[in-house]
Design a protein around this motif. Structure first.
Motif, PDB file in Angstrom:
ATOM      1  N   ALA A 176      33.210  10.351  14.425  1.00 22.96           N
ATOM      2  CA  ALA A 176      32.084  10.813  13.328  1.00 22.96           C
ATOM      3  C   ALA A 176      32.937  10.254  12.031  1.00 22.96           C
ATOM      4  N   GLY A 177      32.148   9.739  11.132  1.00 28.24           N
ATOM      5  CA  GLY A 177      32.704   9.328   9.700  1.00 28.24           C
ATOM      6  C   GLY A 177      33.613   7.989   9.985  1.00 28.24           C
ATOM      7  N   CYS A 178      33.143   7.186  10.901  1.00 26.17           N
ATOM      8  CA  CYS A 178      34.039   6.021  11.246  1.00 26.17           C
ATOM      9  C   CYS A 178      33.547   4.732  10.280  1.00 26.17           C
ATOM     10  N   SER A 179      34.564   3.832  10.270  1.00 33.51           N
ATOM     11  CA  SER A 179      34.095   2.548   9.621  1.00 33.51           C
ATOM     12  C   SER A 179      34.212   1.720  10.752  1.00 33.51           C
ATOM     13  N   LEU A 180      33.026   0.920  10.592  1.00 30.31           N
ATOM     14  CA  LEU A 180      32.757  -0.104  11.644  1.00 30.31           C
ATOM     15  C   LEU A 180      32.575  -1.733  11.387  1.00 30.31           C
ATOM     16  N   VAL A 181      33.402  -2.468  12.204  1.00 30.72           N
ATOM     17  CA  VAL A 181      33.121  -3.931  11.930  1.00 30.72           C
ATOM     18  C   VAL A 181      32.387  -4.318  13.153  1.00 30.72           C
ATOM     19  N   SER A 182      31.140  -4.942  12.599  1.00 33.71           N
ATOM     20  CA  SER A 182      30.284  -5.465  13.942  1.00 33.71           C
ATOM     21  C   SER A 182      30.623  -6.655  14.178  1.00 33.71           C
ATOM     22  N   ILE A 183      30.837  -7.055  15.314  1.00 36.65           N
ATOM     23  CA  ILE A 183      30.659  -8.499  15.884  1.00 36.65           C
ATOM     24  C   ILE A 183      29.746  -8.762  16.821  1.00 36.65           C
ATOM     25  N   HIS A 184      28.676  -7.914  16.762  1.00 34.70           N
ATOM     26  CA  HIS A 184      27.314  -8.250  17.547  1.00 34.70           C
ATOM     27  C   HIS A 184      26.697  -9.265  17.067  1.00 34.70           C
ATOM     28  N   GLY A 185      26.339 -10.279  18.085  1.00 35.81           N
ATOM     29  CA  GLY A 185      25.558 -11.333  17.640  1.00 35.81           C
ATOM     30  C   GLY A 185      26.190 -12.566  17.160  1.00 35.81           C
ATOM     31  N   ILE A 186      27.766 -12.676  17.067  1.00 33.55           N
ATOM     32  CA  ILE A 186      28.369 -13.757  16.687  1.00 33.55           C
ATOM     33  C   ILE A 186      28.390 -14.876  17.666  1.00 33.55           C
ATOM     34  N   PRO A 187      27.846 -16.032  17.675  1.00 31.31           N
ATOM     35  CA  PRO A 187      27.508 -16.870  18.720  1.00 31.31           C
ATOM     36  C   PRO A 187      28.847 -17.575  19.224  1.00 31.31           C
ATOM     37  N   GLU A 188      29.783 -17.524  18.540  1.00 30.81           N
ATOM     38  CA  GLU A 188      30.968 -18.186  19.002  1.00 30.81           C
ATOM     39  C   GLU A 188      31.820 -17.192  19.921  1.00 30.81           C
ATOM     40  N   LEU A 189      31.317 -16.140  19.951  1.00 30.69           N
ATOM     41  CA  LEU A 189      32.044 -14.976  20.976  1.00 30.69           C
ATOM     42  C   LEU A 189      31.222 -14.817  22.239  1.00 30.69           C
ATOM     43  N   GLU A 190      30.153 -15.371  22.432  1.00 28.22           N
ATOM     44  CA  GLU A 190      29.322 -15.342  23.687  1.00 28.22           C
ATOM     45  C   GLU A 190      29.227 -16.609  24.402  1.00 28.22           C
ATOM     46  N   GLY A 191      29.115 -16.329  25.831  1.00 29.06           N
ATOM     47  CA  GLY A 191      28.921 -17.605  26.654  1.00 29.06           C
ATOM     48  C   GLY A 191      30.045 -17.704  27.612  1.00 29.06           C
ATOM     49  N   ILE A 192      29.723 -18.505  28.560  1.00 27.13           N
ATOM     50  CA  ILE A 192      30.833 -19.035  29.655  1.00 27.13           C
ATOM     51  C   ILE A 192      30.686 -20.410  29.721  1.00 27.13           C
ATOM     52  N   ARG A 193      31.917 -20.928  29.678  1.00 25.75           N
ATOM     53  CA  ARG A 193      32.119 -22.267  29.898  1.00 25.75           C
ATOM     54  C   ARG A 193      33.294 -22.834  30.773  1.00 25.75           C
ATOM     55  N   MET A 194      33.372 -23.963  31.309  1.00 25.37           N
ATOM     56  CA  MET A 194      34.601 -24.371  32.259  1.00 25.37           C
ATOM     57  C   MET A 194      35.162 -25.535  31.340  1.00 25.37           C
ATOM     58  N   GLU A 195      36.657 -25.569  31.179  1.00 30.63           N
ATOM     59  CA  GLU A 195      36.914 -26.750  30.350  1.00 30.63           C
ATOM     60  C   GLU A 195      37.455 -27.763  31.431  1.00 30.63           C
ATOM     61  N   ASP A 196      38.002 -28.878  31.050  1.00 29.05           N
ATOM     62  CA  ASP A 196      38.370 -30.079  31.820  1.00 29.05           C
ATOM     63  C   ASP A 196      39.203 -29.748  33.057  1.00 29.05           C
ATOM     64  N   ASP A 197      40.097 -28.876  32.693  1.00 29.40           N
ATOM     65  CA  ASP A 197      41.081 -28.463  33.860  1.00 29.40           C
ATOM     66  C   ASP A 197      40.743 -27.589  34.675  1.00 29.40           C
ATOM     67  N   GLY A 198      39.356 -26.993  34.803  1.00 30.44           N
ATOM     68  CA  GLY A 198      38.824 -25.983  35.600  1.00 30.44           C
ATOM     69  C   GLY A 198      38.836 -24.762  34.945  1.00 30.44           C
ATOM     70  N   THR A 199      39.698 -24.440  33.922  1.00 31.24           N
ATOM     71  CA  THR A 199      39.744 -23.064  33.475  1.00 31.24           C
ATOM     72  C   THR A 199      38.225 -22.691  32.974  1.00 31.24           C
ATOM     73  N   ILE A 200      38.235 -21.382  33.531  1.00 32.40           N
ATOM     74  CA  ILE A 200      36.802 -20.918  33.123  1.00 32.40           C
ATOM     75  C   ILE A 200      37.055 -20.006  31.803  1.00 32.40           C
ATOM     76  N   VAL A 201      36.508 -19.906  30.737  1.00 28.49           N
ATOM     77  CA  VAL A 201      36.684 -19.311  29.543  1.00 28.49           C
ATOM     78  C   VAL A 201      35.144 -18.555  29.334  1.00 28.49           C
TER      79      VAL A 201
END
Lengths: 162, 295
Positions: free
Chosen positions: B45-70
């Protein structure tokens, strides 16, 4: 502090001032009068407040209204046909007597909208898992599953996709 | 209305780190399925929040050239389960996060939040341990990479600094290629439940699929933090598939775990779960890896 946000609620663009601390369920019920969205547990366990955000079912009690900026929100009110007709999903709930007290019904109907939206066919076991985010204390779920099966079947016949 | 004292919506990663620097009490909120509930219960209760909800760069899944899944930390559980890269290469993780909470929670809960909460029962954690996931933490001084095994420092605690943000979960090719994996969750109910025990087994078999080449066994709730049973893993490498292997794993892990008694289950019951679940998860993982253990 009040902040102005814009979102699309039931296909209508709305612009309103909301408190940053507000949950979406409160905004929908108290500011927009969309009382199909029920307040149950308020901790994301009962599913009574389920609405769709950009097509995905979420518990609106644990979703800050601020996050809805620019997003599409759908509630049961938005399912109404142009002349006030029920949607086929609502009709399926009636035909299968899937409603008793009705408190869980709007949430379950929104989950049904999400499921039907995939156009895929699901068996009863899969549907059981898909409605596991809802609590119904009256029906024992059997008629709800009957309604879900019926509507999924009917949709699949029309738009069927494996 | 939530009892939130201050709320700030970060625009991007740099903005989030700046906001965290300015407010030493700020808590990061992503999907909200843990933080908002804690606020509702009065714990924050009474907390201070920093929301990262909806920041596009933090969402999604990709595979790099060497096969690393990010995997972007703000990717929701349901997006992970339904992602084609995950389904093809690391179905164990998609399956694990599909057992967290219920469908609506899986549409908001994120893998980054699941990990950063630091709880041992996190459904993604044991699979990420078995996959040797590496966490990318971004702070004011840049980026550091940390194996997930070094991330947890105690129950509900991690080594993430206040001004750091988890910006990616990385899984390299040698940690998934050729492996079969299986996660089992034990809870009193099948949905809307926190794991009483979670067990992930990831196995790679030899060329003719008759023996273990590489094995990873990880648990949630078997200790104050998620953990691996590395001694058992080493001891059974090279063993032929069979009952003896299952016995060695089932008994071996008991020497390494340290479960506690809680209102959910006693230590004794958890030990029984650990033995049985490691056997079952291994038998299923072997099938996924292309082999079979005849009972």
């Amino acid at each position: 502090m009040l902040k102005v946000i814009k979102m699309i609620v039931n296909d209508k663009e709305v612009e309103l001032a909301v408190d940053e601390r507000e949950a979406l369920v409160d905004t929908l019920r108290d500011r927009l009068g969309l009382t199909s969205v029920k307040k149950g547990c308020e901790v994301g366990e009962c599913g009574a407040c389920t609405v769709l955000v950009d097509g995905e079912a979420i518990d609106s009690c644990i979703y800050l209204t601020m996050w809805a900026e620019g997003r599409r929100i759908l509630t049961v009110e938005g399912l109404k046909g142009p002349n006030g007709e029920l949607s086929p999903i609502q009709q399926a709930f009636i035909d299968e007597a899937a409603v008793q007290c009705g408190f869980c019904t709007p949430g379950l109907i929104m989950t049904a909208v999400e499921i039907v939206g995939t156009g895929k066919k699901y068996n009863r076991e899969e549907l059981r898992k898909m409605i596991s985010g809802h609590l119904c204390r009256c029906t024992g779920y059997e008629n709800i599953l009957n309604a879900m099966e019926r509507i999924v079947e009917e949709t699949y016949k029309v738009v069927g996709e494996e | 209305m939530y009892d939130i004292e201050k709320y700030y919506q970060a625009k991007d990663v740099a903005d989030c780190i700046r906001a965290l620097r300015e407010d030493p009490d700020a808590v990061i909120i992503s999907g909200g399925s843990d933080v908002l509930i804690k606020i509702r219960e009065g714990k924050m209760a009474g907390c201070s929040l920093v929301s990262i909800h909806g920041i596009p760069e933090l969402e999604g899944i990709r595979m790099e050239d060497d096969g690393t899944i990010v995997i972007g930390p703000a990717t929701t559980f349901s997006h992970i389960t339904n992602n084609d890269i995950i389904k093809k290469h690391i179905p164990i993780l998609g399956n694990a996060v599909d057992q967290a909470g219920g469908p609506q929670l899986r549409n908001i809960g994120t893998i980054g939040g699941n990990v950063c909460n630091g709880v041992t029962s996190a459904d993604s954690a044991s699979s990420l341990f078995a996959l040797n996931a590496v966490l990318e933490l971004t702070g004011p001084d840049g980026v550091r990479l940390l194996p997930i095994q070094e991330f947890y420092s105690g129950p509900g605690r991690t080594v993430r600094e206040h001004t750091e943000l988890l910006t990616a979960v990385r899984i390299t090719r040698e940690n998934y290629e050729g492996f079969g994996g299986h996660y089992i969750k034990y809870g009193k109910r099948e949905a809307m439940e926190i794991a009483t025990m979670g067990c992930a087994v990831h196995v790679k078999l030899n060329a003719d699929k008759t023996a273990v080449e590489d094995l990873r066994i990880a648990f949630g709730v078997a200790a104050p933090t998620p953990m691996r049973c590395t001694k058992t893993e080493e001891s059974v490498k090279g063993m032929p598939l069979g009952q003896e292997l299952l016995n060695a794993v089932g008994k071996g892990v008991l020497e390494e775990v340290n479960p506690r008694t809680s209102w959910r289950a006693s230590r004794e019951f958890r030990l029984q779960l650990i033995e049985e679940m490691s056997r079952r998860a291994l038998a299923q993982a072997v099938i996924y890896a292309g082999g079979e253990i005849h009972a």
